[in-house]
Design an enzyme around this catalytic site. Structure first.
Site, PDB file in Angstrom:
ATOM      1  N   ALA A 129       6.518  94.847  26.810  1.00  0.00           N
ATOM      2  CA  ALA A 129       5.976  95.445  25.591  1.00  0.00           C
ATOM      3  C   ALA A 129       7.006  95.483  24.467  1.00  0.00           C
ATOM      4  CB  ALA A 129       5.457  96.847  25.878  1.00  0.00           C
ATOM      5  N   ASP A 140       9.476  93.403  23.895  1.00  0.00           N
ATOM      6  CA  ASP A 140       9.620  92.058  23.328  1.00  0.00           C
ATOM      7  C   ASP A 140       8.426  91.715  22.444  1.00  0.00           C
ATOM      8  OD1 ASP A 140      11.867  91.928  24.979  1.00  0.00           O
ATOM      9  OD2 ASP A 140      10.725  91.002  26.614  1.00  0.00           O
TER      10      ASP A 140
END
Length: 381
Positions: free
Chosen positions: A300, A302
């Site tokens: 999440a 990234d």
């Protein structure tokens, strides 16, 4: 403010974002349980920087990933899979001696005590990246260069490379840095904290979680984080379920002035917010997080960075940049793996443009990114 949102080169011929870092083959469990009890694993890929590149390419941007993999089958799989998202992998180098890194993980959330990760990355091909063996012409060719603290932890040579890339220089791309504090990767001592702070202060755009800032630096609260990072034009403080706070200002005088077009535009002209406690010139923007029916809490962060960078490249105001970060994170949170196709741009734009009340009522679950799911689906539990 006029001009492109990041960088000043011809957008028709320039890579939007270049991401540098290690990508590994990931083995995902076929069922919950301890690694000792899981009977089989499925193969995927994982790597903070390659995740960002894949998400940006899937969202329609020109993204490149620069890394180093072994001359082995796992290296083939990584390069082919990342390229399948539309990412330019032409600058990836193959190491004839060192292997491609791999890791295994359990199905549980990494924030729980039962989560296990077994890394086999020591001595990997990526850990041999250094200022002497990377293609600088490719790394510096994009409008944005995206880095993370994970790379700095891999080896002394990797740290030297990040110091080289974050050093002020004429024509330097806008440098985006995700702190990504991973204590288990560092080689003992407290050097990781000071190194990550040093690198973050040399960047133009920084992503950092409140939790990792407290763990690494003993700093509590978004304003205190900004005070510790006065140099970057933009600091994005991720606050979990509370959302994200962005501190944005113009460039400071000094060597960075050679990149005035990129970093100044990255600060978000046209955004709204109150004067903050970080820098006197800061605009401070708080954007609440979405409610999401989470399938797996991996990738999440990234995805959030990719969504924010995507909106930055498009010159959107800061609030919309954060909302696009939340939306791209929600796409990953509602699938089992680290990567998924993001929502169509017009779909994401409609959701990002919702008024505050509608945004607060929005709840997203598995399948929400499908093209036929419009913002009219805003619903309460």
């Amino acid at each position: 403010m006029s001009g492109p949102a990041a960088g000043t080169a011809d957008a028709a011929t320039t890579t939007d974002v270049v991401c540098l870092g290690e990508s590994m083959v990931t083995f995902l469990p076929s069922q919950p349980g301890r690694l000792a009890d899981v009977p089989s694993f499925g193969r995927g890929i994982g790597g903070a920087e390659s995740n960002v590149a894949c998400a940006l390419a899937a969202a329609g941007h020109r993204a490149a990933w620069v890394g180093r993999v072994g001359a082995d089958g796992f290296g083939d799989h990584l390069v082919e899979t990342i390229a399948s998202y539309g990412v330019d992998t032409s600058a990836v180098r193959r190491d004839p001696v060192r292997p491609t890194g791999i890791y295994f993980r359990t199905a549980t959330d990494r924030g729980t005590d039962t989560h296990e990760v077994a890394y086999y990355r020591a001595g990997s091909a990526a850990s041999a990246m250094s200022p002497d063996n990377v293609p600088y012409e490719d790394l510096l060719a994009g409008r944005i260069l995206h880095l993370s603290g994970i790379t700095a932890a891999l080896s002394a040579d990797c740290l030297a490379l990040l110091r080289e890339l974050t050093a002020p220089r004429p024509g330097r791309p806008l440098v985006s840095f995700d702190v990504n504090h991973r204590p288990h990767l560092w080689r003992g001592g407290d050097a990781d904290a000071s190194v990550l702070l040093e690198l973050a202060r040399r960047a133009d755009l920084v992503f950092v979680g409140e939790d990792e800032a407290e763990e690494a630096w003993g700093i509590v609260g978004a304003e205190a984080i900004r005070a510790a990072l006065p140099e970057p034009a933009v600091v994005v403080v991720k606050r979990g379920s509370a959302g994200a706070t962005v501190f944005a200002s113009g460039l400071r005088p000094g060597p960075r002035s050679s990149n005035a077009g990129g970093a100044e535009n990255a600060a978000g002209a046209g955004s709204t917010g109150a004067e903050g406690a970080g820098n006197a010139a800061d605009t401070v923007t708080l954007v609440p997080a979405l409610r999401v029916d989470v399938v797996a809490a991996v990738g999440a962060g990234d995805a959030f960075a990719a969504g924010f960078l995507s909106a930055t490249l498009r010159g959107l105001p800061v609030r919309e940049r954060v909302r696009h970060g939340h939306l791209m994170a929600a796409a990953v949170l509602t699938v089992p793996g680290d990567l998924t196709d993001p929502p169509a741009r017009d779909h994401a734009d409609r959701l990002a443009a919702l008024d505050d009340d509608a945004w607060g009522r929005l709840r997203l679950g598995p399948g929400w990114t499908a093209a036929d799911r419009a913002p009219e689906e805003v619903r309460t539990p």
